[in-house]
Design an enzyme around this catalytic site. Structure first.
Site, PDB file in Angstrom:
ATOM      1  N   ASN A 154       0.887  -1.174  -0.009  1.00 39.65           N
ATOM      2  CA  ASN A 154      -0.166   0.145   0.134  1.00 39.65           C
ATOM      3  C   ASN A 154       0.877   1.187   0.148  1.00 39.65           C
ATOM      4  OD1 ASN A 154      -2.893  -0.929   0.273  1.00 39.65           O
ATOM      5  ND2 ASN A 154      -1.683  -2.216   1.770  1.00 39.65           N
ATOM      6  N   GLU A 155       1.035   1.609  -1.255  1.00 39.22           N
ATOM      7  CA  GLU A 155       2.126   2.812  -1.357  1.00 39.22           C
ATOM      8  C   GLU A 155       1.501   3.958  -1.001  1.00 39.22           C
ATOM      9  OE1 GLU A 155       4.947   1.910  -1.591  1.00 39.22           O
ATOM     10  OE2 GLU A 155       5.376   0.327  -3.205  1.00 39.22           O
TER      11      GLU A 155
END
Ligand code: F6R
Length: 632
Positions: A154-155
């Site tokens: 989850n950037e």
């Protein structure tokens, strides 16, 4: 104590202790579920961080009979696109690091698939979420943290409610993965990851982070505001999340770096030094010019009250730092037998080339032991060039040679090799030889003779892959043998706990174990000094010895580093944080230390090499001191 930490944090002396504690918690959950006849649902992570947790679980399975037959697993993520058999697939990684060694039923294992086609992705992600729900949700989710702040993949920009989906990998993440893929250009641009929402739905979250390269992002996740630019900060909202850190990853937390800002301190000499140096840097005033007001205005009233004013405190710290400066790296005039352990065949000159030359000049007997072959960091094109050279050299001078070995096992092999594929033994040997010859050349340049160089070839390194084995008795024995052979009075070793592939950390582990055995064997205890690797430097409050170098000496050190020709211009593994060449980093680091000393009001030098003395027996004590939980 007023804590700035917004999520419970537990700090341990090292990654092994963290991993054992987390594995124990997982065992507790598995056993509790077994007792009530239910399945334990584990959320799992890959990467460097959880390796030892899995090792400990495997040990529990083998030695204590821990049964995994009621375990269901969901992995966080997988690169996309990637084949399951690819060297870097998380599917493969999980099987190699856990699944092949415990009895989790194959049908209970879930990992997002990197080999689904573009138009199957959405359906695959929905099915993944449904499978988690059908299993009753995740009981405990293991997490690492990326330098981009990601959990799973989850950037930055990931929403709190996000579910399993395909995502573009952040540039920092791709750079961090570059060495696994033998080049950033080979790292997939996308991945499939469980979302922040899927992660937060787990009943318990354990985020682990090790190494000082994680310290800045850990601080943001723990002390910063909740924000989608650091997905890990969402853990602050979870009712049962804990962050497990080793000391290095915790180093930037305020309670560790500036404890005086969050509560009353027990002022020992080291802490006093840290506070004085911090204050001097914070308000940019030399130490001897700091006043009582400077201390009180910056949260250090407590300290000057304890020291009865700033006058003696300033002088004490100033004198201490002055004493660290010495032109004698061994601290002695008498001739010493010095053994420098160099993890790779260039760390010696990169990190302490100036001090090595100084010790030789002063007449000490200096030996260098190169611990691993370094074969992994030689470019294929260099090997091809050498192989061609040997073949043509042989032809010119009519030397007998087995050209089939050169043609098939070297040149043809290299031409058909895919990125990241393991080299043949012949190629590994040639690469090792290239580095060995460079190391001897550099050592000679410093003034040593070849018989003062020693190549230990520690077996833990010889996997042909980025991933290494654990330190075994064979590694420790190789180090012990050289100690017994040389009987040094002073030892230098690389004190890195967080180099990109962990090689330096493993080398230090081997040195420390062998050192203890050597001393326990009745030998006179040598002094043990630690230098830093190519990635970072000791901070001024840590430094116990600082060896000055004049401009010409620094230039000479640069030329010694240049002798490592295969690492020149572009290193195979420069590490993700710094694209400069090793000599540039090294010079910058030595000059920066000198400037720092200067700004503290100490004499002005051109460059300084820094060392700390190995604090024997401290780890055990750290453990008690540091295993603390957040105080409200
Ligand atoms: C891996 C994952 C990632 C890693 C993170 C840290 O499944 O989801 O979030 O946990 O990138 O990686 P390491 O542990 O290699 O530093």
């Amino acid at each position: 104590m007023k804590s700035l930490e917004k999520v419970p944090v537990r700090i341990f002396a090292n990654d092994s202790d963290v991993s054992v504690a987390v594995a124990h918690r997982i065992r507790e959950i598995i056993l509790a579920k077994q007792a009530s006849g239910r399945q334990a649902v584990l959320g799992l992570a890959t990467g460097h961080t959880p390796v030892k947790v899995y090792k400990e679980l495997i040990r529990m399975h083998r030695e204590e009979g821990l049964d995994f037959s009621n375990v269901v697993t969901f992995n966080l993520d997988e690169y996309w696109p990637i084949e399951r058999e690819a060297l870097q697939s998380y599917y493969r990684w999980m099987h190699e690091n856990l699944f092949d060694s415990v009895n989790i039923p194959a049908e209970n294992i879930h990992i997002p698939r990197g080999d689904v086609s573009e138009n199957e992705i959405d359906q695959h992600c929905r099915a993944y979420e449904e499978a988690i729900a059908a299993a009753g949700g995740i009981d405990i989710q293991l997490l690492g943290i990326g330098r981009s702040g990601h959990v799973g993949f989850n950037e930055p920009g990931s929403r709190k409610s996000s579910k399993t989906r395909r995502i573009h990998l952040d540039v920092v993440t791709r750079r961090d993965a570059a060495s696994d893929f033998f080049g950033e250009e080979n790292v997939p641009e996308m991945a499939i990851t469980m979302g922040v929402g899927s992660i937060l739905a787990a009943r318990e979250l354990c985020l682990l982070a090790f190494g000082e390269h994680k310290a800045p992002i850990v601080k943001r996740a723990v002390e910063g505001d909740i924000s989608d630019s650091v997905a890990a900060s969402y853990l602050q909202e979870h009712p049962n999340a804990t962050i497990f850190l080793d000391e290095a990853a915790a180093a930037s937390l305020t309670r560790m770096s500036k404890p005086w800002l969050v509560g009353r301190c027990k002022w020992d000499d080291k802490l006093k030094r840290s506070a004085v140096i911090w204050l001097s840097q914070e308000i940019q005033k030399p130490i001897l010019m700091l006043t009582d007001e400077d201390y009180s205005e910056n949260g250090l009233y407590d300290l000057i009250r304890e020291c009865k004013g700033s006058y003696h405190l300033n002088i004490d710290v100033f004198r201490y730092l002055m004493k660290t400066i010495t032109g004698k790296p061994t601290g002695e005039n008498d001739k010493q037998k010095v053994l420098v352990f160099s993890p790779h065949p260039d760390d010696d000159v990169i990190c302490m080339g100036g001090s090595i030359m100084r010790m030789i000049e002063r007449g000490h007997e200096v030996h260098i032991a190169y611990m691993v072959s370094g074969c992994l960091s030689v470019f294929d094109h260099d090997v091809e060039r050498y192989a061609e050279f040997v073949r043509e050299f042989g032809e010119i001078f009519g030397l007998p040679q087995d050209s089939e070995v050169i043609d098939k096992q070297v040149i043809q092999f290299l031409r058909s090799k895919k990125p990241g594929h393991v080299d043949t033994l012949e190629v590994q040997k040639i690469k090792g030889l290239i580095r060995r010859k460079e190391a001897v050349d550099a050592a000679k340049f410093c003034g040593l003779s070849e018989n003062q160089t020693h190549f230990l070839e520690l077996p833990f390194y010889n996997t042909g892959k980025v991933q290494k084995l654990s330190i075994s008795n064979a590694d420790v024995k190789a180090v012990l043998d050289i100690l017994n052979e040389l009987q040094p009075t002073v030892i230098f070793a690389a004190g890195d706990m967080s180099d990109p592939h962990g090689t330096h950390r493993l080398c230090l582990e081997a040195v420390l174990k062998a050192f203890d055995e050597y001393v326990a064997g009745g030998n006179a205890k040598p002094e043990l000094w630690l230098y830093r690797g190519a990635w970072q430097e000791w901070s001024p409050e840590q430094i116990e010895r600082a060896v000055p170098m004049a401009p010409d000496e620094l230039k000479k050190k640069r030329y010694a580093i240049f002798r490592h020709q295969s690492q020149k211009d572009r290193a195979m593994f420069p590490g993700p944080y710094d694209s400069r060449e090793f000599w540039q980093r090294s010079e910058d680091r030595n000059k920066t230390t000198a400037q720092t000393y200067d700004s503290l009001g100490l004499p002005q030098y051109y460059a300084l090499e820094a060392f700390v003395r190995y604090p024997l027996g401290r780890s055990a004590q750290w453990k008690d001191e540091l295993e603390t939980v957040k105080e409200e």
